[in-house]
Design a protein around this motif. Structure first.
Motif, PDB file in Angstrom:
ATOM      1  N   ILE A 128      20.847  -7.619  28.908  1.00  0.00           N
ATOM      2  CA  ILE A 128      20.678  -7.852  27.470  1.00  0.00           C
ATOM      3  C   ILE A 128      19.921  -6.683  26.849  1.00  0.00           C
ATOM      4  O   ILE A 128      18.790  -6.374  27.247  1.00  0.00           O
ATOM      5  CB  ILE A 128      19.900  -9.158  27.227  1.00  0.00           C
TER       6      ILE A 128
ATOM      7  N   THR B 212      27.581  -2.722  35.425  1.00  0.00           N
ATOM      8  CA  THR B 212      28.646  -3.729  35.430  1.00  0.00           C
ATOM      9  C   THR B 212      29.845  -3.237  36.233  1.00  0.00           C
ATOM     10  O   THR B 212      30.408  -3.976  37.059  1.00  0.00           O
ATOM     11  CB  THR B 212      29.066  -4.077  33.992  1.00  0.00           C
TER      12      THR B 212
ATOM     13  N   LYS C 202      18.446 -12.979  34.380  1.00  0.00           N
ATOM     14  CA  LYS C 202      19.015 -12.031  33.423  1.00  0.00           C
ATOM     15  C   LYS C 202      18.032 -10.878  33.336  1.00  0.00           C
ATOM     16  O   LYS C 202      16.874 -11.000  33.781  1.00  0.00           O
ATOM     17  CB  LYS C 202      19.226 -12.687  32.050  1.00  0.00           C
TER      18      LYS C 202
ATOM     19  N   GLU D 242      23.654 -10.411  34.042  1.00  0.00           N
ATOM     20  CA  GLU D 242      23.526 -10.577  32.593  1.00  0.00           C
ATOM     21  C   GLU D 242      22.488  -9.589  32.081  1.00  0.00           C
ATOM     22  O   GLU D 242      21.287  -9.797  32.229  1.00  0.00           O
ATOM     23  CB  GLU D 242      23.116 -12.010  32.244  1.00  0.00           C
TER      24      GLU D 242
END
Length: 309
Positions: free
Chosen positions: A191, A182, A163, A189
């Motif tokens: 964050i 994305t 991530k 992932e």
């Protein structure tokens, strides 16, 4: 008016196309490579925003390729015949190379992105045990610009990040990075780590890429982002930090913080050098081990020393 550099004395000619480019070490890097290979080539600086003029220059039969920098990395895309996977995925081109179309025998202008390779190779050329250092662990990217997007790509595609923590003073910039990465298929992932309280609960990262200018935090948002960075650097696992900022000096506040926290610090000149050597692989057809890698490192280090005097 754009001044066209003289190329009459050269066998082959390339360009560094962007504005402003006065501080770029790209021509020096490539000149070192060509001298090492005995080639009468040069990359000439074209400090310009005139796309039409550049497109005329690259029609020269002696043209071998170009480095493309801001503000042209996206604008150039529509003028190219094709893109490599990296150029297409990242949506920005920093390198043009040519190939002959086997069917028509016409020269094709192909775009790629070696910025992502520079980030990848800066780690793998300086870290002896990637499995222990950063493979299979979270990674962290500090910043929200184009270099941050390149870092996300490299960490996701090649560096086995589980991530990626995004640390930045501006939430809207982080949102834009998450959305774009994305959409382009390499988001993984991602964050947004917006507070120290959030950072305290997270697993420590292995690879960190810092993509922000070297200045002390002043606003509350900047201080919070710096606090997040310091919190994650203080975690038990110590990996490697690539500090992308190298002008005017490659040793920054973040480099110093990282070293004091026990991390291996990789200077941003490493990413610059390895992305440039990747360009020369496209342009000369040579493999990396056939290029004067050590001499390039010596020359770039010397130039940095001169700039600090």
């Amino acid at each position: 008016m754009t001044v066209t550099p003289d190329s009459g004395h050269l066998d082959r000619v390339g360009y560094l196309f962007g504005h402003p480019i006065a501080h770029s070490m790209s021509p020096l890097l490539h000149q070192t490579v060509y001298e090492g290979l005995g080639l009468k080539w040069a990359q000439l600086p074209l400090d310009s925003t005139d796309m039409d003029h550049f497109l005329k220059l690259i029609q020269d039969p002696k043209f071998y390729g170009a480095s493309v920098t801001m503000p042209h990395k996206v604008a150039i895309l529509k003028h190219l015949d094709s893109l490599t996977d990296e150029g297409r995925d990242v949506g920005a081109c920093n390198t043009i190379f040519t190939r002959l179309d086997p069917t028509t025998n016409k020269r094709q202008y192909i775009g790629t992105n070696t910025d992502v390779v520079g980030i990848r190779d800066a780690f793998y050329e300086n870290i002896s045990d990637a499995d222990a250092c950063f493979h299979g662990r979270p990674a962290m990217v500090v910043g929200g610009g184009g270099a941050a997007r390149s870092a996300v790509y490299a960490l996701t595609k090649w560096m086995k990040a589980t991530k990626i923590y995004l640390v930045n003073r501006d939430r809207s910039e982080v949102d834009a990075v998450i959305k774009e990465c994305t959409q382009r298929g390499f988001g993984g992932e991602l964050i947004d780590v917006a507070s120290v309280a959030q950072a305290e609960k997270l697993e420590g990262p292995g690879a960190v890429v810092s993509c922000v200018p070297n200045f002390p935090p002043r606003t509350d948002a900047e201080k919070e982002a710096r606090g997040v960075l310091e919190c994650l650097l203080a975690k038990q696992h110590k990996g490697a930090v690539l500090e992308m900022c190298y002008h005017p000096s490659p040793w920054t506040e973040i480099a110093e913080l990282s070293k004091k926290a026990g991390w291996k610090v990789i200077l941003g000149t490493e990413a610059m050098i390895w992305q440039g050597l990747e360009q020369d692989k496209f342009w000369t057809g040579k493999k990396a081990h056939d290029l004067p890698v050590e001499r390039v490192h010596e020359v770039i280090a010397s130039r940095l020393d001169e700039s600090r005097i």
